[in-house]
Design a protein around this motif. Sequence first.
Motif, mmCIF file in Angstrom:
data_model
loop_
_atom_site.group_PDB
_atom_site.id
_atom_site.type_symbol
_atom_site.label_atom_id
_atom_site.label_comp_id
_atom_site.label_asym_id
_atom_site.label_seq_id
_atom_site.Cartn_x
_atom_site.Cartn_y
_atom_site.Cartn_z
ATOM 1 N N ARG A 153 0.269 -14.866 25.529
ATOM 2 C CA ARG A 153 1.125 -15.928 24.985
ATOM 3 C C ARG A 153 0.321 -17.006 24.262
ATOM 4 O O ARG A 153 0.663 -17.418 23.150
ATOM 5 N N GLY A 154 -0.756 -17.480 24.885
ATOM 6 C CA GLY A 154 -1.535 -18.547 24.276
ATOM 7 C C GLY A 154 -2.133 -18.153 22.949
ATOM 8 O O GLY A 154 -2.011 -18.868 21.950
ATOM 9 N N SER A 155 -2.775 -16.983 22.894
ATOM 10 C CA SER A 155 -3.470 -16.583 21.670
ATOM 11 C C SER A 155 -2.492 -16.241 20.546
ATOM 12 O O SER A 155 -2.743 -16.571 19.383
ATOM 13 N N LEU A 156 -1.351 -15.606 20.874
ATOM 14 C CA LEU A 156 -0.418 -15.235 19.814
ATOM 15 C C LEU A 156 0.375 -16.432 19.306
ATOM 16 O O LEU A 156 0.645 -16.544 18.103
ATOM 17 N N LEU A 157 0.756 -17.356 20.191
ATOM 18 C CA LEU A 157 1.375 -18.593 19.721
ATOM 19 C C LEU A 157 0.385 -19.386 18.861
ATOM 20 O O LEU A 157 0.750 -19.934 17.824
ATOM 21 N N ALA A 158 -0.858 -19.417 19.310
ATOM 22 C CA ALA A 158 -1.886 -20.138 18.559
ATOM 23 C C ALA A 158 -2.128 -19.506 17.194
ATOM 24 O O ALA A 158 -2.428 -20.201 16.223
ATOM 25 N N GLY A 313 -11.886 -21.711 11.594
ATOM 26 C CA GLY A 313 -11.857 -22.559 12.781
ATOM 27 C C GLY A 313 -10.726 -22.186 13.724
ATOM 28 O O GLY A 313 -10.895 -22.161 14.951
ATOM 29 N N CYS A 314 -9.565 -21.889 13.161
ATOM 30 C CA CYS A 314 -8.433 -21.456 13.986
ATOM 31 C C CYS A 314 -8.709 -20.106 14.633
ATOM 32 O O CYS A 314 -8.360 -19.883 15.807
ATOM 33 N N LEU A 315 -9.355 -19.213 13.891
ATOM 34 C CA LEU A 315 -9.676 -17.896 14.438
ATOM 35 C C LEU A 315 -10.645 -18.017 15.608
ATOM 36 O O LEU A 315 -10.484 -17.347 16.640
ATOM 37 N N VAL A 316 -11.649 -18.876 15.475
ATOM 38 C CA VAL A 316 -12.591 -19.109 16.575
ATOM 39 C C VAL A 316 -11.852 -19.684 17.784
ATOM 40 O O VAL A 316 -12.078 -19.270 18.931
ATOM 41 N N LYS A 319 -10.069 -17.238 19.979
ATOM 42 C CA LYS A 319 -10.942 -16.501 20.893
ATOM 43 C C LYS A 319 -11.318 -17.353 22.112
ATOM 44 O O LYS A 319 -11.676 -16.814 23.161
ATOM 45 N N LEU A 320 -11.235 -18.680 21.970
ATOM 46 C CA LEU A 320 -11.670 -19.577 23.038
ATOM 47 C C LEU A 320 -10.531 -20.070 23.915
ATOM 48 O O LEU A 320 -10.773 -20.603 25.002
ATOM 49 N N MET A 324 -12.002 -20.676 27.509
ATOM 50 C CA MET A 324 -12.361 -22.088 27.584
ATOM 51 C C MET A 324 -11.257 -22.912 28.226
ATOM 52 O O MET A 324 -11.530 -23.920 28.892
ATOM 53 N N GLY A 325 -10.024 -22.502 28.027
ATOM 54 C CA GLY A 325 -8.894 -23.255 28.566
ATOM 55 C C GLY A 325 -8.325 -24.219 27.549
ATOM 56 O O GLY A 325 -9.020 -24.685 26.640
ATOM 57 N N ARG A 326 -7.031 -24.531 27.709
ATOM 58 C CA ARG A 326 -6.348 -25.403 26.747
ATOM 59 C C ARG A 326 -6.950 -26.810 26.717
ATOM 60 O O ARG A 326 -7.197 -27.372 25.657
#
Length: 456
Positions: A153-158, A313-316, A319-320, A324-326
Motif C-alpha cells: 500500500r505505501g509504495s504503490l500509493l507513493a 527522488g520520488c523513485l528513491v 524504495k525507502l 526507513m519508515g514514513r
Amino acid sequence: MLNSSVIGAEIKANRDVASLEDAPLNSFHKRLTFYSSAAPFLDGYILSIIGVVMLQMSHALQLTSVQEGLIAASSLIGMFLGGFIGGVVTDKLGRKTLYLLVLVALALFSLGQYWVTSAWQLIGLRLLLGMAIGADHPLATSLLAEFLPRKHRGSLLASLVMMWFVGASAAYIFGEMIMRSAGADAWRVALASAAIPGVIFLMLRAGTPESARWLLSKGRVSEADQVIKKVYGPQYSVRNLHEVTPQKHLSVWSLFHSGYGKRIYFVSMFWTCAIVPVFAIYSFAPRILAAFDLTGDRASWGSVAITVIFAIGCLVALKLINPMGRRKLLIHSFLWSGLSLLLLGIFPNSSALVTLLLFGGYALFIGGAQVLEYVYPNELFPTEVRGSAVGLATSLSRIGAAMGTYLVPISLNSIGIGNTMLAAFGVSMVGMVVAILMAPETRSLDLQQAASLRKS
C-alpha cells in the motif's frame, strides 16, 4: 448468493481467517494503480505547461504580473474547491461515481483553453480544471488504498506522486516541441494538449468496480462480497476483509474535532510545506532560472533536468518508504531539501552548474515528503470519511500553494531571487518541525489499525 445479514454477523466471528491486507498483489492492483495516476499526472502536466507557455502567452494576452500570478494560481484555487467537494461526494455516493466524470470535465476544460481571448477567461477555465483535478485526488487515491494489500500500500500509493513529475516532464518536453513548431498560437495548442492524456485515462478507467470497503461501510454486504470475489478470486469473501461495521456516526464534521482534527492539521501542514516550493518552481521555472542568469536553451533544458531529478527522488523514496519508515523519511526529506534552498538563497550568484546542482539536490531530497502526500491521508482516516479527509487535506494544502505561486512573480520583482529562495527554505523548516512533532509511524499497520484513534 450469501445472505447479507448472515455475512455481516460472520465477519465479526471470523477473525482467524486470512486478511485481504495480506493477499498477494495481482494484475488488478497494478492496473488500478496506473488508472489512479491520472490526477497527479494531469496535475503536473497542467500546472507545468503554464511555465512553458508563460512568456508567449503573456505577450499575446498582454498580461500584467498580477494576472500572470492569478493564471498560475487559479488551478490551485480550483483544487481547493474541488478537493473538498470531491471528497465529500465520494464518501456519500461512492468512489466509482466520479471516477469517469472528472476526466470528461477535465478534457473539455483543457480544450476550451485554445479559444480564450482574455486573461479572465483563462483564469476561469483553469479554475474549473483545478476543481476537476482536485476532485480526482481523493476519489482515486481512496479507491486504490481500499484495495491494496498492506505490504504494497505505501509504495504503490507513493508511486502516484511520482506521476506528478512524469506529467511535469511530459509538459516540458511536449510543450517545448509545440512551442518550437506551432507558431504564434503555440501556447494555445500547448494548453489544450492536456485533453489528450485526459481522454486516454478516461477510456482506461471504464469498468472499474466500486470499493468493497465503501460498500461494506454502507451496509451493502452482498455487493461488497461480489467485488471481492471478482478482484481476489472465488476463495475470498467479506470475511477476509476484517472491517466489521461502520464506525458510529462518522461524518465530514468528524474531521474537525477529536483525534481526527489533529490528523487533518498534520497532513495539511506537511503537505502544504512540501508543495509550496515545488509548485512555485514549476509554475515559473524558466523565469526563476533566468533570475539565476540561466536563459534560453539552458533554462529550458535545465527545467527538464530538474524535473527528471524530481522523478528520481520520488523513485528513491519509494524504495525507502518501508525499510526507513514514513516518519523518518518525512523528517529527513524536509531537512536536506531545505538545506539546498538555503544555499540557493545565500549564494544567488553562483555559477550555472552550481545553481543546477543545488536545484537538483532540492528535487532529489524533497521526494520523500512528496511520496507521502497520498500515503498518510489515506492511512490515517477510516473508510467512512477517507475521501473527505483526503479531499480536505488537498484543499487546505492548496491554499498555501496558491498563495505561494501567486506571490512568486511579485517576490522575484520586489525582493529578488535570493530572498525568494530563503522564504522557500523557511517553508521547508516549518514542514520539518511539524513532522518531528506530529508524524506517526504506520508502516506495519493494516488500514483499519492505522485509521484507529487508539493508534494515535
